[in-house]
Design an enzyme around this catalytic site. Structure first.
Site, PDB file in Angstrom:
ATOM      1  N   HIS A   1       0.819  -1.210   0.000  1.00 17.73           N
ATOM      2  CA  HIS A   1       0.000   0.000   0.000  1.00 17.73           C
ATOM      3  C   HIS A   1       0.850   1.256   0.000  1.00 17.73           C
ATOM      4  O   HIS A   1       0.435   2.290  -0.512  1.00 17.73           O
ATOM      5  CB  HIS A   1      -1.003  -0.042   1.152  1.00 17.73           C
ATOM      6  CG  HIS A   1      -2.089  -1.022   0.881  1.00 17.73           C
ATOM      7  ND1 HIS A   1      -2.095  -2.289   1.397  1.00 17.73           N
ATOM      8  CD2 HIS A   1      -3.162  -0.939   0.056  1.00 17.73           C
ATOM      9  CE1 HIS A   1      -3.144  -2.933   0.929  1.00 17.73           C
ATOM     10  NE2 HIS A   1      -3.805  -2.153   0.118  1.00 17.73           N
TER      11      HIS A   1
ATOM     12  N   ARG B   1     -15.617   1.942  -0.676  1.00 17.82           N
ATOM     13  CA  ARG B   1     -15.341   0.572  -0.221  1.00 17.82           C
ATOM     14  C   ARG B   1     -15.409   0.539   1.301  1.00 17.82           C
ATOM     15  O   ARG B   1     -14.769   1.354   1.979  1.00 17.82           O
ATOM     16  CB  ARG B   1     -13.962   0.120  -0.691  1.00 17.82           C
ATOM     17  CG  ARG B   1     -13.687  -1.314  -0.267  1.00 17.82           C
ATOM     18  CD  ARG B   1     -12.416  -1.836  -0.845  1.00 17.82           C
ATOM     19  NE  ARG B   1     -11.246  -1.267  -0.194  1.00 17.82           N
ATOM     20  CZ  ARG B   1     -10.010  -1.551  -0.543  1.00 17.82           C
ATOM     21  NH1 ARG B   1      -9.784  -2.370  -1.560  1.00 17.82           N
ATOM     22  NH2 ARG B   1      -8.994  -1.020   0.086  1.00 17.82           N
TER      23      ARG B   1
ATOM     24  N   GLU C   1     -11.184 -10.213  -5.395  1.00 18.05           N
ATOM     25  CA  GLU C   1      -9.743 -10.236  -5.139  1.00 18.05           C
ATOM     26  C   GLU C   1      -9.268 -11.577  -4.600  1.00 18.05           C
ATOM     27  O   GLU C   1      -8.090 -11.807  -4.423  1.00 18.05           O
ATOM     28  CB  GLU C   1      -9.301  -9.080  -4.230  1.00 18.05           C
ATOM     29  CG  GLU C   1     -10.300  -8.584  -3.237  1.00 18.05           C
ATOM     30  CD  GLU C   1      -9.883  -7.283  -2.558  1.00 18.05           C
ATOM     31  OE1 GLU C   1      -8.895  -6.657  -2.956  1.00 18.05           O
ATOM     32  OE2 GLU C   1     -10.571  -6.906  -1.602  1.00 18.05           O
TER      33      GLU C   1
ATOM     34  N   ASP D   1      -4.622  -7.745  -4.941  1.00 21.32           N
ATOM     35  CA  ASP D   1      -4.794  -8.923  -4.099  1.00 21.32           C
ATOM     36  C   ASP D   1      -5.029 -10.176  -4.926  1.00 21.32           C
ATOM     37  O   ASP D   1      -4.547 -11.252  -4.581  1.00 21.32           O
ATOM     38  CB  ASP D   1      -5.956  -8.707  -3.119  1.00 21.32           C
ATOM     39  CG  ASP D   1      -5.481  -7.924  -1.907  1.00 21.32           C
ATOM     40  OD1 ASP D   1      -4.430  -8.292  -1.356  1.00 21.32           O
ATOM     41  OD2 ASP D   1      -6.131  -6.935  -1.534  1.00 21.32           O
TER      42      ASP D   1
ATOM     43  N   CYS E   1      -9.998  -2.102 -10.247  1.00 22.67           N
ATOM     44  CA  CYS E   1      -9.453  -0.965  -9.491  1.00 22.67           C
ATOM     45  C   CYS E   1      -8.064  -1.274  -8.926  1.00 22.67           C
ATOM     46  O   CYS E   1      -7.523  -0.496  -8.150  1.00 22.67           O
ATOM     47  CB  CYS E   1     -10.413  -0.536  -8.389  1.00 22.67           C
ATOM     48  SG  CYS E   1     -10.741  -1.819  -7.190  1.00 22.67           S
TER      49      CYS E   1
HETATM   50  C1  PEP Z   1      -6.627  -4.583  -4.884  1.00 16.68           C
HETATM   51  O1  PEP Z   1      -6.411  -5.526  -4.104  1.00 16.68           O
HETATM   52  O2  PEP Z   1      -6.304  -4.609  -6.094  1.00 16.68           O
HETATM   53  C2  PEP Z   1      -7.279  -3.368  -4.386  1.00 16.68           C
HETATM   54  C3  PEP Z   1      -7.641  -2.403  -5.209  1.00 16.68           C
HETATM   55  O3  PEP Z   1      -7.435  -3.272  -3.036  1.00 16.68           O
HETATM   56  P1  PEP Z   1      -6.223  -2.860  -2.055  1.00 16.68           P
HETATM   57  O4  PEP Z   1      -5.033  -2.561  -2.901  1.00 16.68           O
HETATM   58  O5  PEP Z   1      -6.682  -1.696  -1.266  1.00 16.68           O
HETATM   59  O6  PEP Z   1      -6.051  -4.084  -1.222  1.00 16.68           O
HETATM   60 MG    MG Z   2      -7.318  -5.462  -2.179  1.00 14.08          MG
END
Ligand code: PEP
Ligand code: MG
Length: 836
Positions: free
Chosen positions: A461, A604, A698, A722, A769
Site C-alpha cells: 500500500h 469501499r 480479489e 490482491d 481498481c
Molecule cells: C486490490 O487488491 O487490487 C485493491 C484495489 O485493493 P487494495 O489494494 O486496497 O487491497
Molecule cells: Mg485489495
C-alpha cells in the site's frame, strides 16, 4: 576475582559475610582495605574512595552501594576487581538510604560498569536481593554477581592466546554486522576465552563492535586464538562457523551483482555512478538530496535521575526494544526471508554489546541522565566506527544509530525520531528502512521528489500511495540504502528500480532532460484528458479515480476522472490514532459526494487487515494476516466497525449523489448475503434510498464463482493487487518475489476473464481498481477482456485514456485472447507492440 577473566569465580574471601561496620566511612575504608589486600589496588585507593564519596553519591538503590575511587586515581588500580561487604543490619549511606551490600569496585577500564549492570538487574529481583542481605553463604552472593553469564570481557590486549588458527577473510563485503553477529554467537557459545587479531589490532569476538572495529575486508589475514580447557576444539568449531558463512556471503554478493546487471529501459547514466539496485515501485525519475528518515539529529536533554531509577529505565527500554526487534525479525523473516531478517537480528545483538552497555552505565554513574548517557554512548561508539573511514563500518555505525534510536524512543517516547515533518524544503529523496502506508500518505510532495526504501514491495500500500502521489519510488533496495550519506545527491529511477548516487554533472543534466521530455509527453496526454475513453470504433470505458480523501477529488477530476471508482476508507482509520465516529464519517462521505457533483462514487467498506494494520484497534496478531480476518471477514465479526460506517453511508446517500457501497475480500456468497442483509436493515432504519451494493473480486474463489456471486452483487470491481497475490501465492510486500508478482500473469488474466463471464450471466458490470488498471498496456488488455470500468490513481488517467482512444476494440479482444493463452507474464508483456 577480576572482571577481565570471566572464568575466575568471585573468591569467597573477597566477600565479607556479616561485616561489622561502624558507619559509612568505615564501610568504605574496609572495602578499600580488602581491595588493597587482594592486590587489585595500591594503598591509597581507600582514600580515593572516600574522596569520591564526598563528591558523588554511590548509593545504587535497593540496599546496594558501590563505592569506588576517583577517576584521576586510576593509576592506583593494578587490575580490575570487586569486593563485597554484607551488612545484614544495614548501614545508613545517605539519610533514608540503608545499604546492606557494599560493593567496592576497582577498575582501570569501564568494566566495573558490567558489575553495575548486573547489580541493576539483580535489583529488579527483589526477593533474591533481599536473601543476599542475610545469607551466610558467600557463594550465593558470588553467583548472583555473575549470574548474567560470563562477565563482560574488556577489550583484550596483548598477543595471541595459547592455541591459534589462521583464516583469510573471503566474505566479499568483508566482516559486516550480519556475519559478525554469527561470530559473536559462536564465541559466546565456545566457553573459552578467544581473541581475533588482524595485524596489531585485537578484537574480542564476544563484542560485535569490537569485531567490526577490525574493519576486516576480503583478503585480510586474521589469527584467531583461544585459551582454556578445550581451546583447540573450540577453535575448530569456531573456524567451522566462520567458514560456513562464506558460501552464503558469496551467494548474496552474486545476487546483488546480478540484480545490478539487469537491463535498463528509459534513462541510463553515461558514466558509472554508484548504484543501489532495488525493485521499481512507482514510475518516473526523480533527482534530490538524500534525506534519511532515521538520521534526524536528536536533542537529548541531560536529565539525571536516581541511578536505580535510571537503571530500571534503561533495562526496561532494552527489554522492550529486544521484543520490538524480535517482532521485526519475525515479520521480516515472513515477508522477506531469513537472510534479510538477519540484518535486524544483527542489529539486535548490539543491544547486548558490553562496550555499549558499560559506557552507558558509566555515564549514568557519573551522574548523567539515562537517555543522555545512552545517546552519548551510541554517538561515541558510532563515531569511532565512522572515524575508521571504512564504508562497511560506516554502515554499522548507521545500525548502531538505528538501534540507539529505538532504545531512546523506549526510554522516552518524546525522543522518537524520523518524523516526516523534518524533511528539508529542497527536493529530497526520502530514504527509509520502510514506510508505513500512513507515513507515505502524509508525505509533502512539495518537498519529497522520490522515495527509496530498504524493505517493502511494489504492490504494497505504501507503493500504491507513492504512485498516487506521483512520486518515483524504489523499494527493497536493502540495508545498503540506509548507509547513504544524508545530503548527497541521488537519482531515483522508479521505472527500473535503481538509485544512482552522486551522479556527474553530465548525468544530472541528462536525467533532467529525460524528466523534461517525460513531462512534455505527459502534457500532450493531459491536454486531451477530459475527452472520454472511447475506442476508435465507439466502445466507451468508464474511467474512475482511486482517491481516499475528499480533498483529492478535484485533482482526480482535473486529471480526467469521471468519478471515484474506489475510495479506500481504511485510510480514514490509518491516518489517525482513533476510530472516526459515525458523524465524522458521514461528514467525509458527504464532502466527497459534493466534491464529485453528481458523478459516481464507490465507497469501499473498511478493508482492515493484511498490511493495513490499525494499531488502535488492538486486533489479535495473526501468523498470516493476508490470509486472516481481513476486509469483509473483519466487518462480519465487528458490528462496532460495520454499523457506524453503513449508517454514515446511508445517511449521506439520503442527501443525494450517486453513491455505491462495495465490500472487500469477499470469498463466498454467504458473506455477501449477510452483509447485504445488514445494509438493508440500516437502510430501512434510516429510511434511506437503495444504493448499488457491489463487491471486490480479489480472492480467486470469488473469481471462479463469479456467476454465483453475480446473483447477489450489483457490480464487481476486480482488485488485481490482491487477486495477483492470492492467485500466484506471492505476498504483495515481498521484494524478493516482486518481479514475479505481475498482474498480467496469464493465470490472473484467466481469473479476470472468468469474472467477466460470471458477471454477464446477470448483466452486471465489471470494473478493475487494482494497479494494473493504471498501466496503459494493462488497461488495453483489460478492455479486451471485456471489463466496463477502470479505476486508477488519478495521475495514470491521461495516459490510459490516450491508449484506449487509440485502439480498435476488435484488436483489443484479439490481444486479450492471445494473452490468455500465453505461458507467462513476460510473454503477455511482449504483446505490447501489437496494440495500436
Ligand atoms: C486490490 O487488491 O487490487 C485493491 C484495489 O485493493 P487494495 O489494494 O486496497 O487491497
Ligand atoms: Mg485489495
Amino acid at each position: 576475582m577480576t572482571l577481565r577473566e570471566p572464568a575466575d569465580a568471585l573468591a569467597n574471601d573477597l566477600i565479607r559475610i556479616d561485616a561489622q561496620v561502624a558507619d559509612k566511612s568505615d564501610a568504605i575504608r574496609q572495602a578499600g582495605q580488602l581491595l588493597v589486600a587482594t592486590g587489585c589496588v595500591a594503598s591509597g585507593y581507600e582514600a580515593s574512595m572516600a574522596q569520591r564519596e564526598a563528591i558523588a553519591n554511590t548509593y545504587l538503590g535497593s540496599g546496594v552501594a558501590i563505592p569506588h575511587g576517583l577517576g584521576e586515581d586510576k593509576g592506583l588500580v593494578r587490575r580490575d576487581g570487586i569486593v563485597v561487604l554484607q551488612v545484614p543490619g544495614g548501614i545508613e549511606w545517605n539519610p533514608g538510604q540503608i545499604a546492606h551490600l557494599v560493593v567496592g569496585i576497582a577498575a582501570n577500564s569501564d568494566s566495573h560498569i558490567a558489575i553495575l549492570r548486573r547489580l541493576t538487574r539483580l535489583i529488579q529481583d527483589e526477593p533474591r536481593l533481599r536473601s543476599l542481605f542475610t545469607t551466610h553463604d558467600a557463594a550465593l552472593i558470588a553467583e548472583a554477581l555473575q549470574s548474567d553469564g560470563p562477565a563482560a570481557a574488556a577489550s583484550p590486549a596483548g598477543e595471541d592466546l595459547a592455541s591459534t588458527i589462521a583464516w583469510t577473510a573471503d566474505y566479499p563485503t568483508g566482516l559486516h554486522a550480519r556475519p559478525a553477529s554469527a561470530w559473536v554467537e559462536a564465541a559466546k557459545a565456545s566457553g573459552v576465552t578467544m581473541r581475533v587479531r588482524h595485524g596489531s589490532e585485537i578484537a574480542d569476538p564476544r563484542s560485535l563492535i569490537s569485531l567490526l572495529q577490525l574493519g576486516l575486508k576480503a583478503g585480510d589475514d586474521v589469527t584467531i586464538s583461544a585459551s582454556g580447557e578445550g581451546a583447540a576444539q573450540a577453535l575448530q568449531r569456531f573456524h567451522g562457523v566462520i567458514t560456513g558463512i562464506s558460501s552464503r556471503e558469496k551467494a548474496d554478493a552474486a545476487r546483488a551483482a546480478e540484480k545490478a546487471l539487469a537491463p535498463v529501459r528509459g534513462w541510463k547514466p553515461a558514466g558509472a555512478p554508484r548504484m543501489v539496485a532495488g525493485v521499481a515501485a512507482s514510475p518516473g525519475l526523480a533527482i534530490g538530496k538524500v534525506h534519511l528518515l532515521a538520521a534526524a539529529e536528536l536533542e537529548v536533554a541531560d536529565q539525571p535521575v536516581a541511578l536505580i531509577e535510571g537503571g530500571t529505565l534503561l533495562n526496561d527500554a532494552l527489554i522492550r526494544t529486544r521484543a520490538q526487534m524480535k517482532a521485526l525479525v519475525d515479520d521480516t523473516t515472513r515477508r522477506l526471508g531469513p537472510a534479510d531478517a538477519a540484518i535486524f537480528a544483527a542489529q539486535a545483538t548490539l543491544l547486548d554489546d558490553t562496550d555499549l552497555i558499560t559506557l552507558t552505565c558509566q555515564l549514568m554513574v557519573e551522574g548523567h541522565g539515562v537517555a543522555w548517557s545512552w545517546n552519548e554512548a551510541i554517538q561515541r561508539l558510532a563515531g569511532q566506527l565512522t572515524a575508521l573511514g571504512n564504508p562497511v563500518l560506516a554502515a554499522r555505525a548507521a545500525d548502531l544509530q538505528d538501534v540507539g534510536r529505538r532504545v531512546l524512543a523506549q526510554i522516552d517516547p518524546a525522543l522518537s525520531t524520523g518524523t516526516l515533518a523534518e524533511i528539508p524544503d529542497e527536493p529530497s529523496i526520502l530514504v527509509a528502512a520502510d514506510l508505513s502506508p500512513s507515513d507515505t500518505a502524509s508525505l509533502d510532495v512539495a518537498k519529497v521528489a522520490g522515495i527509496a526504501t530498504a524493505l517493502g514491495g511494489p504492490t504494497s500500500h505504501s507503493a500504491i500511495l507513492a504512485r498516487t502521489l506521483g512520486l518515483p519510488s524504489v523499494v527493497a533496495g536493502g540495508a545498503e540504502l540506509l548507509a547513504l550519506a544524508a545530503g548527497s545527491t541521488a537519482i531515483v529511477d522508479g521505472d527500473n528500480g535503481r538509485v544512482w548516487l552522486n551522479p556527474s554533472d553530465e548525468d544530472l543534466a541528462s536525467a533532467q532532460a529525460y524528466i523534461a521530455a517525460l513531462a512534455e509527453e505527459r502534457a500532450a496526454q493531459e491536454a486531451e484528458r477530459s475527452r472520454p475513453a472511447v475506442t476508435k470504433d465507439g466502445r466507451a470505458i468508464a474511467i474512475g479515480a482511486n482517491v481516499n480523501r475528499p480533498d483529492q477529488a478535484p485533482f482526480a477530476l482535473a486529471q480526467g476522472g469521471e468519478g471515484v471508482g474506489l475510495m479506500r476508507t481504511e485510510f480514514l482509520f490509518l491516518e489517525r490514532g482513533d476510530t472516526p465516529s459515525e458523524e465524522e464519517q458521514f461528514a467525509i462521505y458527504r464532502e466527497m459526494i459534493e466534491a464529485l457533483d453528481g458523478r459516481p462514487l464507490i465507497v469501499r467498506a473498511l478493508d482492515i487487515g493484511g498490511d493495513k494494520r490499525v494499531p488502535h484497534l488492538d486486533l489479535p496478531r495473526e501468523e498470516n494476516p493476508f490470509l486472516g480476518v481481513r476486509g469483509a471477514r473483519l466487518l462480519l465479526r465487528r458490528p462496532d466497525l460495520l454499523d457506524p460506517q453503513l449508517r454514515a453511508l446511508y445517511r449521506a446517500a439520503k442527501l443525494g449523489g450517486d453513491l455505491s457501497i462495495m465490500f472487500p475480500m469477499i470469498t463466498s456468497a454467504s458473506e455477501l448475503i449477510t452483509l447485504r442483509a445488514r445494509c438493508e436493515e440500516v437502510r430501512s432504519e434510516l429510511d434511506a434510498p437503495q444504493v448499488p451494493v457491489g463487491i471486490m473480486i480479489e480472492v480467486p474463489a470469488a473469481a471462479v464463482q463469479a456467476h454465483a456471486l453475480a446473483a447477489h452483487a450489483d457490480f464487481f470491481s476486480i482488485g488485481t493487487n490482491d487477486l495477483t497475490q492470492y492467485a500466484l501465492a506471492i505476498d504483495r510486500q515481498n521484494p524478493e518475489l516482486a518481479s514475479e508478482a505481475d498482474s498480467l500473469h496469464p493465470a490472473v488474466l484467466r481469473l479476470i476473464a472468468m469474472t467477466v463471464e460470471g458477471a454477464r450471466t446477470r448483466d452486471r458490470w465489471v470494473g478493475v481498481c487494482g494497479g494494473i488498471a493504471g498501466d496503459p498496456f494493462g488497461a488495453a488488455l483489460l478492455v479486451g477482456l471485456g471489463v466496463n470500468e477502470l479505476s486508477m490513481t488519478p495521475r495514470d488517467i491521461p495516459a490510459v485514456k490516450a491508449r484506449i482512444r487509440a485502439a480498435e476494440s476488435g484488436t483489443l479482444t484479439a490481444l486479450a485472447s492471445r494473452a490468455l493463452s500465453a505461458q507467462s507474464a513476460a510473454e503477455v508483456r511482449a504483446l505490447d507492440h501489437e496494440v495500436a
